[in-house]
Design an enzyme around this catalytic site. Sequence first.
Site, short mmCIF file in Angstrom:
data_model
loop_
_atom_site.label_atom_id
_atom_site.label_comp_id
_atom_site.label_asym_id
_atom_site.label_seq_id
_atom_site.Cartn_x
_atom_site.Cartn_y
_atom_site.Cartn_z
CE LYS A 196 -1.93 2.99 2.91
NZ LYS A 196 -2.02 4.13 2.02
CD GLU A 230 12.85 3.80 8.62
OE1 GLU A 230 12.86 4.70 9.50
OE2 GLU A 230 12.79 4.03 7.41
CB CYS A 290 13.09 8.53 8.57
SG CYS A 290 14.02 7.41 7.52
CD GLU A 348 10.19 12.10 11.69
OE1 GLU A 348 9.08 11.58 11.84
OE2 GLU A 348 11.16 11.51 11.18
P1 NDP Z 1 1.98 8.35 8.12
O1 NDP Z 1 2.81 7.62 9.07
O2 NDP Z 1 0.62 8.78 8.49
O3 NDP Z 1 1.81 7.51 6.73
C1 NDP Z 1 2.66 6.49 6.31
C2 NDP Z 1 1.84 5.38 5.65
O4 NDP Z 1 0.95 4.81 6.61
C3 NDP Z 1 0.95 5.85 4.51
O5 NDP Z 1 0.85 4.83 3.53
C4 NDP Z 1 -0.40 6.04 5.20
O6 NDP Z 1 -1.50 5.96 4.33
C5 NDP Z 1 -0.38 4.85 6.15
N1 NDP Z 1 -1.28 5.00 7.29
C6 NDP Z 1 -1.74 6.14 7.86
N2 NDP Z 1 -2.55 5.84 8.91
C7 NDP Z 1 -2.60 4.49 8.99
C8 NDP Z 1 -3.26 3.58 9.86
N3 NDP Z 1 -4.03 4.01 10.85
N4 NDP Z 1 -3.08 2.26 9.68
C9 NDP Z 1 -2.29 1.81 8.68
N5 NDP Z 1 -1.65 2.62 7.81
C10 NDP Z 1 -1.79 3.95 7.96
O7 NDP Z 1 2.79 9.58 7.63
P2 NDP Z 1 2.19 10.98 7.13
O8 NDP Z 1 2.14 10.91 5.68
O9 NDP Z 1 0.88 11.34 7.73
O10 NDP Z 1 3.27 11.98 7.70
C11 NDP Z 1 3.13 12.47 9.03
C12 NDP Z 1 4.45 12.58 9.69
O11 NDP Z 1 5.03 11.29 9.75
C13 NDP Z 1 5.49 13.42 8.94
O12 NDP Z 1 5.36 14.76 9.23
C14 NDP Z 1 6.76 12.84 9.48
O13 NDP Z 1 7.07 13.43 10.71
C15 NDP Z 1 6.42 11.38 9.69
N6 NDP Z 1 6.90 10.53 8.59
C16 NDP Z 1 7.99 9.76 8.82
C17 NDP Z 1 8.49 8.97 7.82
C18 NDP Z 1 9.68 8.11 8.04
O14 NDP Z 1 10.26 7.65 7.08
N7 NDP Z 1 10.07 7.89 9.25
C19 NDP Z 1 7.90 8.96 6.47
C20 NDP Z 1 6.71 9.79 6.35
C21 NDP Z 1 6.27 10.53 7.39
P3 NDP Z 1 -2.11 7.31 3.70
O15 NDP Z 1 -1.02 7.95 2.94
O16 NDP Z 1 -3.20 6.79 2.85
O17 NDP Z 1 -2.59 8.13 4.86
#
Ligand code: NDP
Length: 515
Positions: free
Chosen positions: A186, A261, A295, A395
């Site tokens: 996904k 991660e 990240c 973050e």
């Molecule tokens: P999320 O952690 O919300 O999203 C990452 C993935 O998880 C996406 O595919 C998202 O789907 C999915 N997801 C969201 N909610 C759920 C759930 N309840 N159950 C299962 N899967 C879920 O990241 P965001 O895009 O909202 O970013 C928010 C913050 O997260 C950023 O500001 C940053 O701080 C952090 N982040 C960290 C990352 C890393 O590599 N460590 C990468 C990205 C973000 P969908 O896109 O459809 O919501």
Amino acid sequence: MAVAPTQDVKAYRNYIGGEWIEASSGETFGVENPSSGEIVATVPKGGRDDAQRAIAAARESFDSGVWADMDPDERVRIMKSVVDKFTEHEDELAELESLQSGMTLRATGTVVIGYCINHWDYFARQADRPRQEPLDPVAFPTHSYNFVLREPVGVCAGIIPWNFPLVMAVWKLAPALAMGNSVVLKPASNTPLTALRLAELLDETDLPKGVVNVLTGGGASVGEELASHPDVDKVSFTGSTVVGRRIMQLASSTIKKCTLELGGKSPNIVYEDANIDAAVDGALWATFFHQGQVCESGTRLLLPESIHDEFVEKLVARAKQIKVGDALDYDSDMGPLVSAEQFETVSNYVRIGQEEGAKLVLGGGRPPDAPDGGYYFEPTIFTDVDNSMTIAQEEIFGPVLSVIKFKNDADAIRIANDSIYGLASAVWSEDYDRCLETARKLRTGTVWVNDHHLINCIAPFGGYKQSGLGRELGTYGLDEYTEVKHVHVDLTRDPQGKMFGVLLSEEPLGPEDVG
Ligand code: NDP
């Protein structure tokens, strides 16, 4: 706010069981180009029933053994053919990645494609790893021959973020496939296009149908279904710590294996005996690469008093030279943030930093000369940051650097480790003994000496503390996609020598009686 398309845009479909299908609801959503705010494609708005369909396809392919039990040489051949696909389509993939994510073309054309080819190739070469590992013969508890079978886990779900969409797709697919698993992937709703394009390329290879399934849809629907469905054996997630906690909670209902991660707040320590010019550019690279949406970005710069002012002066002067612009313009050093939402998040942190008393010495908002429409943000630097401040603890996921002073090596290490995160860190000095001594004391999954961001396909990647669970890449990452089975073959012919004598003997037995 997203701008409606000015012309027909490509309508992508989900890839489930080898077929291209719409969401069962028939609904779609638009994917934006963050450089302009325009909708550039539509994708299906999958729901829980679509996720169930993808899980069923993956389950069927796994249980049939069509991939899991395939001749290993054939598995290697098919996986290597995917490397050829990456190579043939590298320009197109780089452009599509820049279009949807805002990562500059200069970065997608080098870093992204480079990592995809190198990492997929590494895992392809692991697809014939021996599945049977002998153990040394033993006489206790009885004479026996023992070995370990390394078997695929089964159906693996990969849930990936928007910051490195294609690399993350590779990280979830390639090790799982190399070990014989079937996968449901996904992508993030902001950036699903390269994962769907990769599915099209996989479809052109001899990979059996149903082994890889890619579907788009919301985290709260598709994501949660993948994390909780009993037919999913493992979930591998990259994203925020908040969602990571939720996934762990959902996975616990069926004791699913989890690799997480998550977030980071990586310290970047510069000692006074570092090559200062290299460390200045290294600090910019650590923070502003991909607009800080990485990240393991080095978002806390730790400087000793003795070089602080000179270092900051050089840093700000160099940061002013960074050109923020359209991601598809090869001259842009930094592109836009991924979305209006992320722009708001980052702006909010800048406001909090100022309110808490940090000194804004560069940037802090939209560049005055930024192109219209996109979510551009200036390289932003705060000094006078105390490590307890929000901008040093949370973050931000944007181009915001917090500069923090330290007194001595022990103080630098204390500040570096004072975080709920432990993903990565870096240390700069010409004295390698000093760097390595520091590296041993840092509580992070990766430590770079005199560099940053360099992830290696053979080395484990993952976090200490709340930065995650498990490791990706290398044999460490492969192990996360296997179950290990111990097989014990009894070599004791004489029933008297067997351990069950302990249960059945009328006389008390000593250890010398068995084996
Ligand atoms: P999320 O952690 O919300 O999203 C990452 C993935 O998880 C996406 O595919 C998202 O789907 C999915 N997801 C969201 N909610 C759920 C759930 N309840 N159950 C299962 N899967 C879920 O990241 P965001 O895009 O909202 O970013 C928010 C913050 O997260 C950023 O500001 C940053 O701080 C952090 N982040 C960290 C990352 C890393 O590599 N460590 C990468 C990205 C973000 P969908 O896109 O459809 O919501």
